[in-house]
Scaffold this active site. Sequence first.
Site, PDB file in Angstrom:
ATOM      1  N   ILE A 136     -27.062 102.926  18.800  1.00 11.31           N
ATOM      2  CA  ILE A 136     -26.068 101.943  18.325  1.00 11.31           C
ATOM      3  C   ILE A 136     -24.759 102.684  18.011  1.00 11.31           C
ATOM      4  CG2 ILE A 136     -25.535 100.261  16.523  1.00 11.31           C
ATOM      5  CD1 ILE A 136     -28.570 100.057  15.994  1.00 11.31           C
ATOM      6  N   GLU A 190     -44.054 109.455  12.230  1.00 12.61           N
ATOM      7  CA  GLU A 190     -44.466 110.864  12.347  1.00 12.61           C
ATOM      8  C   GLU A 190     -45.837 111.041  11.686  1.00 12.61           C
ATOM      9  OE1 GLU A 190     -42.521 113.450  13.504  1.00 12.61           O
ATOM     10  OE2 GLU A 190     -40.874 112.109  14.028  1.00 12.61           O
ATOM     11  N   ASP A 201     -34.591 109.416   4.956  1.00 10.87           N
ATOM     12  CA  ASP A 201     -33.858 109.313   6.224  1.00 10.87           C
ATOM     13  C   ASP A 201     -32.753 108.245   6.109  1.00 10.87           C
ATOM     14  OD1 ASP A 201     -33.766 109.650   9.313  1.00 10.87           O
ATOM     15  OD2 ASP A 201     -34.069 107.499   9.028  1.00 10.87           O
ATOM     16  N   LYS A 205     -28.536 108.590   6.176  1.00 14.83           N
ATOM     17  CA  LYS A 205     -27.680 107.797   7.068  1.00 14.83           C
ATOM     18  C   LYS A 205     -26.622 107.017   6.288  1.00 14.83           C
ATOM     19  CE  LYS A 205     -31.232 107.485  10.625  1.00 14.83           C
ATOM     20  NZ  LYS A 205     -32.426 106.749  11.054  1.00 14.83           N
TER      21      LYS A 205
END
Length: 425
Positions: A136, A190, A201, A205
Amino acid sequence: MRSIRIGLLGLGQIGSSLYKLVSRKAAFFQKRYGVQFKIARILVKNMRKKRFSGLDAKRLTSQASQILKDPSIDVVVELIGGVDSAKKYVLEALRSGKDVITANKALLAEKGEEISALAGKLGRQVFFEASVGGGIPVIKTIREGLGANRIDSILGIVNGTCNYILTQMSREGLDFQTALEQAQKKGFAEPDPSFDIDGIDSAHKIAVLARLAFEQNIPFRDVYCEGIRHITEQDINFAKNFGYCIKLLAIAKRDASGIDARVQPTLVPQDHILAKVDGSFNAILLDGDETGEILLYGRGAGPEPTASAVMSDLIDYSRGLESRFPEASKKPLKVKNISSILSRYYLRFSVLDQPGVLSKIAGILGKYNVSISDVIQSERKSGTVVPLILLTHHVHEKEIRSAVERIDAMKSMIRSKSRVIRIEA
Ligand SMILES: NC(=O)c1ccc[n+]([C@@H]2O[C@H](COP(=O)([O-])OP(=O)(O)OC[C@H]3O[C@@H](n4cnc5c(N)ncnc54)[C@H](OP(=O)(O)O)[C@@H]3O)[C@@H](O)[C@H]2O)c1
């Protein structure tokens, strides 16, 4: 034909996909951009690892200096991940006069200040389209497409693993552990999923996006971060009854009193556009003062979408475009402490079903200025432990926390720690 020699750091999921993309579409890039991209040298950790067919193994090295000190390398693409080695190599590349492309949100969120300062001083470029949102193009959208706008709000579903797990819990009625195992089997999580499911995470971001959109330093330790481990199928079902779904949202907002940057499971109204973003998809809702709301939606991770984003940075580099991880504003705004935010809340109490419980809880909430907007008390059976669900009007986090702490201390009535989930609407 102009040739660009790339020094690639890392040949894992994204590095391998980039290598294949550069080879597979070489003629396309030459025709469209008049450039021949060549991956000249590749840094790996383990020289003995079996790689994919079609790889020119002579290009591999385990010595970073063979890339960073090689004057024939034009640009360094960092795809090793992690913070320490990546930072060392990126700073060394900048000092050696090379521009850098990175997909590493952890590096930018935690060490972006140092990297942007050095790049600024040396007049070097740092491209980072792939660091947020995979395929994106959110970085270019904020920087270029929305260049005429002041952006004061970003709401994102930026972790496909969490969105997949929450979607499966909602659609299939799975508990968290079963949905996680399903995500792992399908390759959406994971083997050690902590970074994703604990929200880290997403926090990396949103720190990158907030810095870019607000041009403010966002110390990573100040980003409030709560994951989805504690979300139960019961919470998802109660939320549905009230007309909401639960999403892991990354939120960045700015007003005169500071910046609100947080990651949290959130009740989102079912008719909100982000409520419709399901499975492993990502979406980012940006609010520009000229454009109004803009939603970007797509695959937020995975080798091909992410390599596509890295390639777009290589194309920008080949055109001589500039890209900086922005230096922070000279008029810094503080990142607000979570206790000072104003929100609506979903509260789930596990109460011993006995007369007067609801009024006792409502009384304590009232003392802390918490007013109730909705209640569900189901499965009533006197003397048993039942869930009591309340939704509140807007109130400061500090007051909710104090009230819930006080309620939880009433051991004769409360049987386990109460659950608090913020509502975004
Ligand atoms: N995976 C995604 O969907 C995705 C999406 C967006 C962004 N990203 C970002 O892209 C970056 C790369 O992710 P990935 O999934 O491709 O990682 P990965 O599969 O773990 O690959 C890492 C690569 O870097 C090499 N490496 C690691 N540490 C090294 C060191 N100290 N020195 C030399 N080489 C080293 C490894 O070498 P060996 O092969 O020899 O072990 C491997 O080739 C990360 O910053 C990640 O956050 C990933």
